[in-house]
Design a protein around this motif. Structure first.
Motif, PDB file in Angstrom:
ATOM      1  N   VAL A  63      -0.033  54.322  27.818  1.00  0.00           N
ATOM      2  CA  VAL A  63       0.192  54.368  29.262  1.00  0.00           C
ATOM      3  C   VAL A  63      -0.880  55.282  29.834  1.00  0.00           C
ATOM      4  O   VAL A  63      -1.682  55.845  29.104  1.00  0.00           O
ATOM      5  N   GLU A  64      -0.915  55.443  31.139  1.00  0.00           N
ATOM      6  CA  GLU A  64      -1.930  56.280  31.770  1.00  0.00           C
ATOM      7  C   GLU A  64      -1.893  57.700  31.214  1.00  0.00           C
ATOM      8  O   GLU A  64      -0.840  58.341  31.178  1.00  0.00           O
ATOM      9  N   ASN A  65      -3.063  58.175  30.758  1.00  0.00           N
ATOM     10  CA  ASN A  65      -3.254  59.522  30.218  1.00  0.00           C
ATOM     11  C   ASN A  65      -2.606  59.751  28.853  1.00  0.00           C
ATOM     12  O   ASN A  65      -2.656  60.872  28.331  1.00  0.00           O
ATOM     13  N   ILE A  66      -2.019  58.743  28.263  1.00  0.00           N
ATOM     14  CA  ILE A  66      -1.395  58.902  26.948  1.00  0.00           C
ATOM     15  C   ILE A  66      -1.937  57.831  26.004  1.00  0.00           C
ATOM     16  O   ILE A  66      -1.915  56.643  26.306  1.00  0.00           O
ATOM     17  N   ARG A  67      -2.422  58.290  24.854  1.00  0.00           N
ATOM     18  CA  ARG A  67      -2.941  57.397  23.831  1.00  0.00           C
ATOM     19  C   ARG A  67      -2.152  57.568  22.534  1.00  0.00           C
ATOM     20  O   ARG A  67      -1.595  58.636  22.257  1.00  0.00           O
ATOM     21  N   GLY A  68      -2.135  56.529  21.750  1.00  0.00           N
ATOM     22  CA  GLY A  68      -1.607  56.644  20.402  1.00  0.00           C
ATOM     23  C   GLY A  68      -2.700  57.159  19.472  1.00  0.00           C
ATOM     24  O   GLY A  68      -3.888  57.063  19.778  1.00  0.00           O
ATOM     25  N   VAL A  69      -2.305  57.728  18.354  1.00  0.00           N
ATOM     26  CA  VAL A  69      -3.259  58.206  17.354  1.00  0.00           C
ATOM     27  C   VAL A  69      -2.825  57.685  15.985  1.00  0.00           C
ATOM     28  O   VAL A  69      -1.711  57.937  15.532  1.00  0.00           O
ATOM     29  N   LEU A  70      -3.711  56.942  15.360  1.00  0.00           N
ATOM     30  CA  LEU A  70      -3.502  56.477  13.995  1.00  0.00           C
ATOM     31  C   LEU A  70      -4.769  56.805  13.222  1.00  0.00           C
ATOM     32  O   LEU A  70      -5.839  56.260  13.503  1.00  0.00           O
ATOM     33  N   GLY A  71      -4.664  57.724  12.274  1.00  0.00           N
ATOM     34  CA  GLY A  71      -5.864  58.208  11.622  1.00  0.00           C
ATOM     35  C   GLY A  71      -5.775  58.260  10.112  1.00  0.00           C
ATOM     36  O   GLY A  71      -4.681  58.306   9.530  1.00  0.00           O
ATOM     37  N   VAL A  72      -6.930  58.257   9.490  1.00  0.00           N
ATOM     38  CA  VAL A  72      -7.056  58.461   8.049  1.00  0.00           C
ATOM     39  C   VAL A  72      -8.138  59.514   7.823  1.00  0.00           C
ATOM     40  O   VAL A  72      -9.063  59.659   8.632  1.00  0.00           O
ATOM     41  N   TYR A  73      -8.011  60.260   6.738  1.00  0.00           N
ATOM     42  CA  TYR A  73      -9.011  61.276   6.435  1.00  0.00           C
ATOM     43  C   TYR A  73      -9.051  61.531   4.930  1.00  0.00           C
ATOM     44  O   TYR A  73      -8.125  61.207   4.183  1.00  0.00           O
ATOM     45  N   GLY A  74     -10.138  62.103   4.506  1.00  0.00           N
ATOM     46  CA  GLY A  74     -10.318  62.443   3.101  1.00  0.00           C
ATOM     47  C   GLY A  74     -11.276  63.598   2.984  1.00  0.00           C
ATOM     48  O   GLY A  74     -11.997  63.936   3.929  1.00  0.00           O
ATOM     49  N   TYR A  94      -6.728  62.958   0.201  1.00  0.00           N
ATOM     50  CA  TYR A  94      -6.715  61.876   1.186  1.00  0.00           C
ATOM     51  C   TYR A  94      -5.408  61.949   1.951  1.00  0.00           C
ATOM     52  O   TYR A  94      -4.386  62.430   1.445  1.00  0.00           O
ATOM     53  N   GLY A  95      -5.434  61.493   3.199  1.00  0.00           N
ATOM     54  CA  GLY A  95      -4.231  61.597   4.020  1.00  0.00           C
ATOM     55  C   GLY A  95      -4.254  60.625   5.186  1.00  0.00           C
ATOM     56  O   GLY A  95      -5.269  59.965   5.461  1.00  0.00           O
ATOM     57  N   THR A  96      -3.135  60.570   5.870  1.00  0.00           N
ATOM     58  CA  THR A  96      -3.001  59.736   7.059  1.00  0.00           C
ATOM     59  C   THR A  96      -2.166  60.476   8.091  1.00  0.00           C
ATOM     60  O   THR A  96      -1.404  61.392   7.746  1.00  0.00           O
ATOM     61  N   LYS A  97      -2.321  60.090   9.353  1.00  0.00           N
ATOM     62  CA  LYS A  97      -1.551  60.728  10.418  1.00  0.00           C
ATOM     63  C   LYS A  97      -1.241  59.726  11.508  1.00  0.00           C
ATOM     64  O   LYS A  97      -1.944  58.727  11.685  1.00  0.00           O
ATOM     65  N   ILE A  98      -0.175  59.991  12.250  1.00  0.00           N
ATOM     66  CA  ILE A  98       0.213  59.167  13.384  1.00  0.00           C
ATOM     67  C   ILE A  98       0.776  60.101  14.453  1.00  0.00           C
ATOM     68  O   ILE A  98       1.484  61.063  14.142  1.00  0.00           O
ATOM     69  N   GLY A  99       0.426  59.827  15.716  1.00  0.00           N
ATOM     70  CA  GLY A  99       0.897  60.712  16.772  1.00  0.00           C
ATOM     71  C   GLY A  99       0.560  60.200  18.154  1.00  0.00           C
ATOM     72  O   GLY A  99       0.228  59.025  18.360  1.00  0.00           O
ATOM     73  N   LEU A 100       0.619  61.126  19.123  1.00  0.00           N
ATOM     74  CA  LEU A 100       0.323  60.834  20.526  1.00  0.00           C
ATOM     75  C   LEU A 100      -0.727  61.802  21.028  1.00  0.00           C
ATOM     76  O   LEU A 100      -0.786  62.967  20.603  1.00  0.00           O
ATOM     77  N   LEU A 101      -1.551  61.313  21.975  1.00  0.00           N
ATOM     78  CA  LEU A 101      -2.621  62.103  22.560  1.00  0.00           C
ATOM     79  C   LEU A 101      -2.471  62.097  24.073  1.00  0.00           C
ATOM     80  O   LEU A 101      -2.467  61.024  24.686  1.00  0.00           O
TER      81      LEU A 101
END
Length: 235
Positions: A129-140, A169-176
């Motif tokens: 929605v306006e000003n809000i993003r989802g976050v789906l990430g991977v990292y190592g 290694y890892g993963t994350k999910i959240g809101l921005l």
């Protein structure tokens, strides 16, 4: 005649300046979706540090603090590198001591672990929605673990290998949530670290003679899950 020339020149200059402003403005707006960012985040959760063959099984609360720098490739994609420090993990357990195949005692061992990590990651950040993003990430990345282990037995001090290192290694999910040039990020992370094998040797002296009581290969695995809160500033 000079006045007419000046008017024509002024009109042409106004057109050039107008085009410059439009082009510059479009370029600025386009670049708003790209650019560098700096950030920090803090996490808190549960960690499990284990090595099944040797019987290491540590479960503890843990916190992480990190700094990161990255680049927004587009409104939906970004990449970054970061450094993270993990709080101390403390464990007390028993180690069996045998001599010539005979069990002498189960000695008490206290171990304190501290970890430092260097990572690289990628986030997918679609608009919800306006000003809000989802976050789906991977990292190592790579983790460096310091182990401080001590136990008194027959007046001697026993020590585990002082350092472990291995890939993570890892993963994350959240809101921005976007606020002008700033971003606030909230979500959950799950990661695992597989450390390299280290040789654990314990010995003690009796009458000036050194006796080996334990020699085992130790290859621990650490799994951590929890929540995190982050802040980014966009350039």
């Amino acid at each position: 005649m000079r006045t007419g020339f000046m008017m024509k020149f002024s009109n042409k200059l106004s057109i050039v300046l107008g085009l410059f402003i439009v082009v510059f403005g479009i370029n600025v707006l386009a670049n708003e979706s790209q650019g560098f960012f700096l950030g920090a985040d803090a996490g808190y959760g549960k960690t499990k540090f284990q090595q099944d063959d040797f019987g290491i099984n540590v479960r503890n609360n843990v916190s992480n603090l990190g700094l990161r720098a990255g680049y927004r490739l587009s409104p939906k994609h970004r990449a970054y590198i970061g450094y993270y420090h993990q709080s101390k993990i403390k464990d007390t357990g028993k180690v069996p001591v045998t001599v010539a195949g005979n069990l002498i005692d189960n000695i008490s061992v206290e171990t304190k672990y501290r970890a430092h990590r260097v990572i690289a990651g990628y986030d997918f950040t679609p608009i919800l929605v306006e000003n809000i993003r989802g976050v789906l990430g991977v990292y190592g990345g790579y983790s460096f673990l310091r182990a401080n282990t001590e136990s008194n037995f027959f007046g001697d001090v026993f020590s585990l290998p002082s350092a472990f290192d291995g890939f993570m290694y890892g993963t994350k999910i959240g809101l921005l949530y976007e606020i002008a040039k700033a971003e606030v990020e909230l979500g959950v992370k799950l990661e695992q670290i597989r450390y390299k094998t280290r040789d654990l040797k314990l010995s003690f002296n009796v009458g000036g003679q050194k006796t080996d009581v334990l020699s085992e290969d130790v290859r621990p695995i650490q799994t951590t899950g929890g929540v995190y809160l982050g802040f980014n500033f966009k350039f």
